[in-house]
Structures are given as structure tokens and as C-alpha cells.
Design an enzyme around this catalytic site. Sequence first.
Site, PDB file in Angstrom:
ATOM      1  N   ASP A  39      75.206  16.737  11.512  1.00 60.22           N
ATOM      2  CA  ASP A  39      76.252  16.309  10.544  1.00 60.22           C
ATOM      3  C   ASP A  39      77.606  15.748  11.076  1.00 60.22           C
ATOM      4  OD1 ASP A  39      74.132  16.735   8.658  1.00 60.22           O
ATOM      5  OD2 ASP A  39      74.818  18.680   8.383  1.00 60.22           O
ATOM      6  N   LYS A  89      76.817  11.349  14.166  1.00 58.12           N
ATOM      7  CA  LYS A  89      75.876  10.638  15.260  1.00 58.12           C
ATOM      8  C   LYS A  89      75.707   9.204  14.572  1.00 58.12           C
ATOM      9  CE  LYS A  89      72.730  13.510  15.087  1.00 58.12           C
ATOM     10  NZ  LYS A  89      73.257  14.787  14.428  1.00 58.12           N
ATOM     11  N   GLY A 140      69.691  13.536   8.155  1.00 57.04           N
ATOM     12  CA  GLY A 140      70.227  12.631   7.384  1.00 57.04           C
ATOM     13  C   GLY A 140      71.141  11.684   7.931  1.00 57.04           C
ATOM     14  N   HIS A 141      70.981  10.531   8.394  1.00 54.78           N
ATOM     15  CA  HIS A 141      72.109   9.934   9.035  1.00 54.78           C
ATOM     16  C   HIS A 141      72.681   8.833   7.914  1.00 54.78           C
ATOM     17  CE1 HIS A 141      70.419  10.357  13.425  1.00 54.78           C
ATOM     18  NE2 HIS A 141      70.541  11.308  12.761  1.00 54.78           N
ATOM     19  N   GLN A 164      69.906  16.518  14.458  1.00 54.96           N
ATOM     20  CA  GLN A 164      70.640  18.004  14.492  1.00 54.96           C
ATOM     21  C   GLN A 164      71.528  18.040  15.515  1.00 54.96           C
ATOM     22  OE1 GLN A 164      66.735  17.896  14.086  1.00 54.96           O
ATOM     23  NE2 GLN A 164      67.244  17.407  12.066  1.00 54.96           N
TER      24      GLN A 164
HETATM   25  P1  IMP Z   1      64.632  22.640   9.671  1.00 53.43           P
HETATM   26  O1  IMP Z   1      65.089  21.866  10.846  1.00 53.43           O
HETATM   27  O2  IMP Z   1      64.501  21.696   8.177  1.00 53.43           O
HETATM   28  O3  IMP Z   1      63.539  23.668  10.182  1.00 53.43           O
HETATM   29  O4  IMP Z   1      66.094  23.539   9.296  1.00 53.43           O
HETATM   30  C1  IMP Z   1      66.474  24.490  10.194  1.00 53.43           C
HETATM   31  C2  IMP Z   1      67.921  24.570  10.191  1.00 53.43           C
HETATM   32  O5  IMP Z   1      68.319  23.256  10.853  1.00 53.43           O
HETATM   33  C3  IMP Z   1      68.508  24.826   8.723  1.00 53.43           C
HETATM   34  O6  IMP Z   1      69.967  25.556   8.736  1.00 53.43           O
HETATM   35  C4  IMP Z   1      68.837  23.434   8.241  1.00 53.43           C
HETATM   36  O7  IMP Z   1      69.926  23.268   7.325  1.00 53.43           O
HETATM   37  C5  IMP Z   1      69.353  22.923   9.514  1.00 53.43           C
HETATM   38  N1  IMP Z   1      69.276  21.293   9.783  1.00 53.43           N
HETATM   39  C6  IMP Z   1      68.026  20.460   9.873  1.00 53.43           C
HETATM   40  N2  IMP Z   1      68.167  19.386   9.983  1.00 53.43           N
HETATM   41  C7  IMP Z   1      69.819  19.150   9.771  1.00 53.43           C
HETATM   42  C8  IMP Z   1      70.630  17.918   9.699  1.00 53.43           C
HETATM   43  O8  IMP Z   1      70.442  16.897   9.873  1.00 53.43           O
HETATM   44  N3  IMP Z   1      71.950  18.487   9.527  1.00 53.43           N
HETATM   45  C9  IMP Z   1      72.128  19.638   9.387  1.00 53.43           C
HETATM   46  N4  IMP Z   1      71.484  20.708   9.624  1.00 53.43           N
HETATM   47  C10 IMP Z   1      70.225  20.556   9.873  1.00 53.43           C
HETATM   48 MG    MG Z   2      72.882  14.389   9.436  1.00 52.95          MG
END
Ligand code: IMP
Ligand code: MG
Length: 335
Positions: free
Chosen positions: A13, A16, A42-43, A177
Site C-alpha cells: 500500500d 506501487k 489491491g492496486h 505486498q
Molecule cells: P494474505 O496475503 O492475504 O495471506 O495476508 C497476509 C498478511 O499480508 C496480512 O497481514 C494482510 O493484511 C497482508 N497483505 C496481503 N496483501 C496485502 C496488500 O496488498 N496490502 C497490504 N497488506 C497486505
Molecule cells: Mg495495495
Amino acid sequence: MIADIVVDLQYGDCGKGKIAHALCRERNYTHVIRYNGGCNAGHTIYHNGEKFVTHHIPCGVFFGIKSIIGPGCVVHVDTFLKEIEQLEEAGIPAKKLVHVSTNAHLITDFHRAEDGRDKEIGTTKKGNGPAYRDKYARKGVRAMHDPRLQPYIVSMYHELYENEDYNEIEILFEGAQGFGLDIDWGDYPYVTSSHCTVGSALLNGVPAKAIRDVWGVAKIYETYVGAKSFEGPDEIFDTIRELGQEYGATTGRPRQINWLDFDMLKMAARINGCTKVIFNKMDILEGLNSWCLYEGPSLYQFDTRKDIELWLSGKLELEVDEDIDVMFSGDREFI
Ligand code: IMP
Ligand code: MG
């Protein structure tokens, strides 16, 4: 072959999508490749004044650039197809431009249901972790075996090495991420299930010598979403959350906020070999004229934007790379 890589130096977040979008406009990429993660990402992208949130699909699609979901990714087919339809409805030729690598893996509805029961990590519940687990347990299903994906499937090897359509391949790698969520470098187990560093981009089939620039993207403050306690005690974080619209693009969850952790930022910039570092959301703190960061346990406070900019640039040049380009940007400003 030339490759630029966009990596997030914090917890995702950091913008990117905005950087990748700006680079696509400036450079002549032949391909944009998503290199890790699934629809947990989420972009948020503003294209010609319109707001788009994509989860699977890389931003090259907004510029007529071939956009590939690489072998390092996991794909939920229904979500992917829905995203294709939404882009098509907005007049973007996603069906023509978007491809999925043969050896990307599927996120199934079983993975989703399992992840939906997570309480410990605070996942996005999109099935990411179970999909990667099954991939590594050799029980997963590759994208090429799903009939619904047939029109989109490409072989990465053919595309990059045996395709006569291109004199020179120029790739933008768009990650998901960030460093603090990386499966190896993040705060395990409060991490995602993929690699979020430059190494992860190279695993998608590109030689190390192709790398031109590594764009490290950060925010001037930090946010994190997930189960661990992260937010600092300062009341200003409530204001930052509202001004900065710090709510998850995928789940809508409020993001926890803290001041920038310079030690982690430095580590991420070193390990990724950043040639550029950009700090986003400067305008949010500018509105509050409040500039702080942590180095180790010490909280430093700066009087002006200029002061914190000079401190960060100087430190990154001294401790990461003397040739590093350090930039600062507001939320909707260009680089
Ligand atoms: P998962 O990737 O859904 O398994 O989540 C694992 C951790 O990564 C959690 O703390 C999520 O909130 C975080 N996370 C996963 N994708 C994103 C993202 O795109 N932005 C921010 N945090 C993320
Ligand atoms: Mg994002």
C-alpha cells in the site's frame, strides 16, 4: 533484455501502482509482469482521471502493453475473469492484452474457504496462503490446466526468449505486498505467503543482468493491516488515517499507522539493491506539518519537510548507495 522492478519497502500500500503507472507512460515497455501474490493485492490506479482498483491485473493494460501474470503468482479464476470484464466495460482491451503464465498456480474456492477461517494472521481471506502451501506441497494446479484460462495462457519462456515480435524486450515488473510482509524477511508469521523482493521478480524467468532500475516505493509514514498490534500511541495517527484514506483497497479494513522505521527501510533498500527510492504521501504530513521517524528506538522529529527530506536522502546515500536517487511525492502528484 531490460527489466525495471518496482518493489514495496514497507507493508504494501505504498503506491506501487502509481509508480508503475507513471513508468508505463514514460518508458517503452514491451511487457508488464506481476511477479508475486494473488488477489490479496489491491492496486489503486488513476488513469485519465478515472479510479481503478485492480487485484490481479498489472497496470500495463492501461497503456496497451502486454500484461502478464507471472509464474510466481497465484490466480483466482473467477476474480480474474471479473476483472477482465470490468476493464473491458471501461473500454480497456484487457482480453487482448492480459495473459497468464502456464505455470502460475490456481487459488481454488477451497483455498478461499480455508483462508476465510483465519484468525491468527489477519489475512485478506483471498486464499493466498493455502494456494501457495499446496503449490509447495506439490498438490497445486497450474493455470494451464484450467479450461477457462486457455485464451489467456502464455509460456513465459516462449514469450521472453523465442518470440520474434520483439527486437528488444523491455519489462516492468510490478510486485505485490512489501518487504515487511515478505515470507522470509518480514515479521513471521505476520507475513504473506510469497516473496516480495527483487529476487522474486527474477524467479519469473529473467536473468539478473537484465535489471536496469529497482524502484523502491515507501510512504513517509507506515501502515500495516493484519492481526498484530502495530499502531503507535500518537493521536495524530487517527488524523493521518482519515487524511491519507488509509483503508485496505481489498478488504476495506482500517490500516494501523506508525512513523517510518528507518532501519527496516534501509534493510529493504539494501536487500533489493534499489537504484531509486520514492517516498509517497508527503502531502498528508505536509497538511499536518508533522515529520517524525524512528531510527532504532529513537524517535526523531523534524521541523520542516525539507529537513526530513535532507536527512533521508543523506542517510540513504551514505548507508545504501551513493548513487541512489531519492524522491518525494504527494498522493496524486507525479514522481
Ligand atoms: P494474505 O496475503 O492475504 O495471506 O495476508 C497476509 C498478511 O499480508 C496480512 O497481514 C494482510 O493484511 C497482508 N497483505 C496481503 N496483501 C496485502 C496488500 O496488498 N496490502 C497490504 N497488506 C497486505
Ligand atoms: Mg495495495
